[in-house]
Motif scaffolding. Structure first.
Motif, PDB file in Angstrom:
ATOM      1  N   GLU A  39       0.853  -1.197   0.000  1.00  0.00           N
ATOM      2  CA  GLU A  39       0.000   0.000   0.000  1.00  0.00           C
ATOM      3  C   GLU A  39       0.892   1.251   0.000  1.00  0.00           C
ATOM      4  O   GLU A  39       0.926   2.021   0.959  1.00  0.00           O
ATOM      5  CB  GLU A  39      -0.908  -0.035   1.225  1.00  0.00           C
ATOM      6  CG  GLU A  39      -2.049   0.916   1.200  1.00  0.00           C
ATOM      7  CD  GLU A  39      -3.216   0.482   0.340  1.00  0.00           C
ATOM      8  OE1 GLU A  39      -4.045   1.345   0.052  1.00  0.00           O
ATOM      9  OE2 GLU A  39      -3.319  -0.690  -0.048  1.00  0.00           O
ATOM     10  N   ALA A  72      -6.304   1.734  -7.208  1.00  0.00           N
ATOM     11  CA  ALA A  72      -6.908   1.821  -5.870  1.00  0.00           C
ATOM     12  C   ALA A  72      -5.876   2.272  -4.839  1.00  0.00           C
ATOM     13  O   ALA A  72      -6.172   3.109  -3.976  1.00  0.00           O
ATOM     14  CB  ALA A  72      -7.515   0.472  -5.484  1.00  0.00           C
ATOM     15  N   ILE A  73      -4.657   1.740  -4.935  1.00  0.00           N
ATOM     16  CA  ILE A  73      -3.600   2.143  -4.003  1.00  0.00           C
ATOM     17  C   ILE A  73      -3.269   3.616  -4.193  1.00  0.00           C
ATOM     18  O   ILE A  73      -3.163   4.377  -3.231  1.00  0.00           O
ATOM     19  CB  ILE A  73      -2.345   1.267  -4.183  1.00  0.00           C
ATOM     20  CG1 ILE A  73      -2.613  -0.145  -3.647  1.00  0.00           C
ATOM     21  CG2 ILE A  73      -1.132   1.889  -3.476  1.00  0.00           C
ATOM     22  CD1 ILE A  73      -1.529  -1.152  -3.975  1.00  0.00           C
ATOM     23  N   GLN A  75      -5.161   5.961  -5.344  1.00  0.00           N
ATOM     24  CA  GLN A  75      -6.272   6.774  -4.844  1.00  0.00           C
ATOM     25  C   GLN A  75      -6.250   6.838  -3.321  1.00  0.00           C
ATOM     26  O   GLN A  75      -6.419   7.915  -2.741  1.00  0.00           O
ATOM     27  CB  GLN A  75      -7.605   6.218  -5.358  1.00  0.00           C
ATOM     28  CG  GLN A  75      -7.803   6.462  -6.835  1.00  0.00           C
ATOM     29  CD  GLN A  75      -8.993   5.725  -7.416  1.00  0.00           C
ATOM     30  OE1 GLN A  75      -9.379   4.650  -6.953  1.00  0.00           O
ATOM     31  NE2 GLN A  75      -9.589   6.299  -8.455  1.00  0.00           N
ATOM     32  N   ARG A  76      -6.030   5.692  -2.670  1.00  0.00           N
ATOM     33  CA  ARG A  76      -6.023   5.660  -1.196  1.00  0.00           C
ATOM     34  C   ARG A  76      -4.846   6.417  -0.606  1.00  0.00           C
ATOM     35  O   ARG A  76      -4.954   6.978   0.480  1.00  0.00           O
ATOM     36  CB  ARG A  76      -6.011   4.213  -0.689  1.00  0.00           C
ATOM     37  CG  ARG A  76      -7.345   3.510  -0.830  1.00  0.00           C
ATOM     38  CD  ARG A  76      -7.370   2.192  -0.079  1.00  0.00           C
ATOM     39  NE  ARG A  76      -6.396   1.226  -0.540  1.00  0.00           N
ATOM     40  CZ  ARG A  76      -6.626   0.294  -1.464  1.00  0.00           C
ATOM     41  NH1 ARG A  76      -7.811   0.202  -2.043  1.00  0.00           N
ATOM     42  NH2 ARG A  76      -5.672  -0.558  -1.803  1.00  0.00           N
ATOM     43  N   THR A  77      -3.711   6.431  -1.321  1.00  0.00           N
ATOM     44  CA  THR A  77      -2.512   7.083  -0.787  1.00  0.00           C
ATOM     45  C   THR A  77      -2.356   8.516  -1.294  1.00  0.00           C
ATOM     46  O   THR A  77      -1.382   9.181  -0.965  1.00  0.00           O
ATOM     47  CB  THR A  77      -1.239   6.275  -1.141  1.00  0.00           C
ATOM     48  OG1 THR A  77      -1.130   6.160  -2.565  1.00  0.00           O
ATOM     49  CG2 THR A  77      -1.268   4.899  -0.496  1.00  0.00           C
TER      50      THR A  77
END
Length: 155
Positions: A39, A72-73, A75-77
């Motif tokens: 992540e 997704a990673i 976007q999350r980070t």
């Protein structure tokens, strides 16, 4: 460990050993999962490399799965709005285009274009490639629409 294996994967891919590259990337992903570093931007980059290698090997669905995980990673980070994020979106667009999803490809390409403009990275080699990809996908879409009209006229 994971960085070295990622680099080994890159070297194997460069020399055409796609299976060897995927093996090295897979080991790197396992290490990143165990160390809880998947992540991260490095993890997203690794998944982008996996996607690009799968696409080159003809596994376009597998490529999109890896790209989706990388997206997704990012976007999350909070690391999507970077030149690397634009490259990821361009790769996703290329895989969708190769699968015949021109609308999806153009959406990804337009998102990548927006990111390249925002980050000042449009006037680069990958920026030029992105513009060519957009033009080619638009031409394909126009050609399909034109053929559809001709078929409709014959009915």
């Amino acid at each position: 460990g994971a960085l070295l294996l990622n680099n080994i994967g890159n070297a194997r891919k460069e020399y055409g050993d796609l299976n060897g590259a995927l093996d090295a990337y897979g080991e790197a992903r396992t290490i990143r999962r165990r160390t809880r570093t998947l992540e991260s931007t490095g993890g997203a980059g690794l998944l982008n490399n996996i996607g690009a290698t799968k696409a080159e090997a003809g596994d376009l669905q597998g490529a999109l799965e890896a790209y989706d995980d990388a997206l997704a990673i990012r976007q999350r980070t909070g690391t999507l709005e970077t030149p690397a994020g634009a490259d990821l979106l361009m790769n996703m667009g290329a895989a969708r285009e190769d699968l015949g999803d021109l609308d999806g490809a153009l959406r990804d390409y337009e998102s990548a274009l927006s990111l390249r403009e925002q980050t000042g990275a449009l006037e680069t080699a990958n920026g030029a490639l992105l513009l060519m990809n957009i033009e080619n996908a638009q031409a394909k879409k126009a050609g399909i629409a034109e053929r559809s009209k001709k078929v409709g006229l014959r009915c």
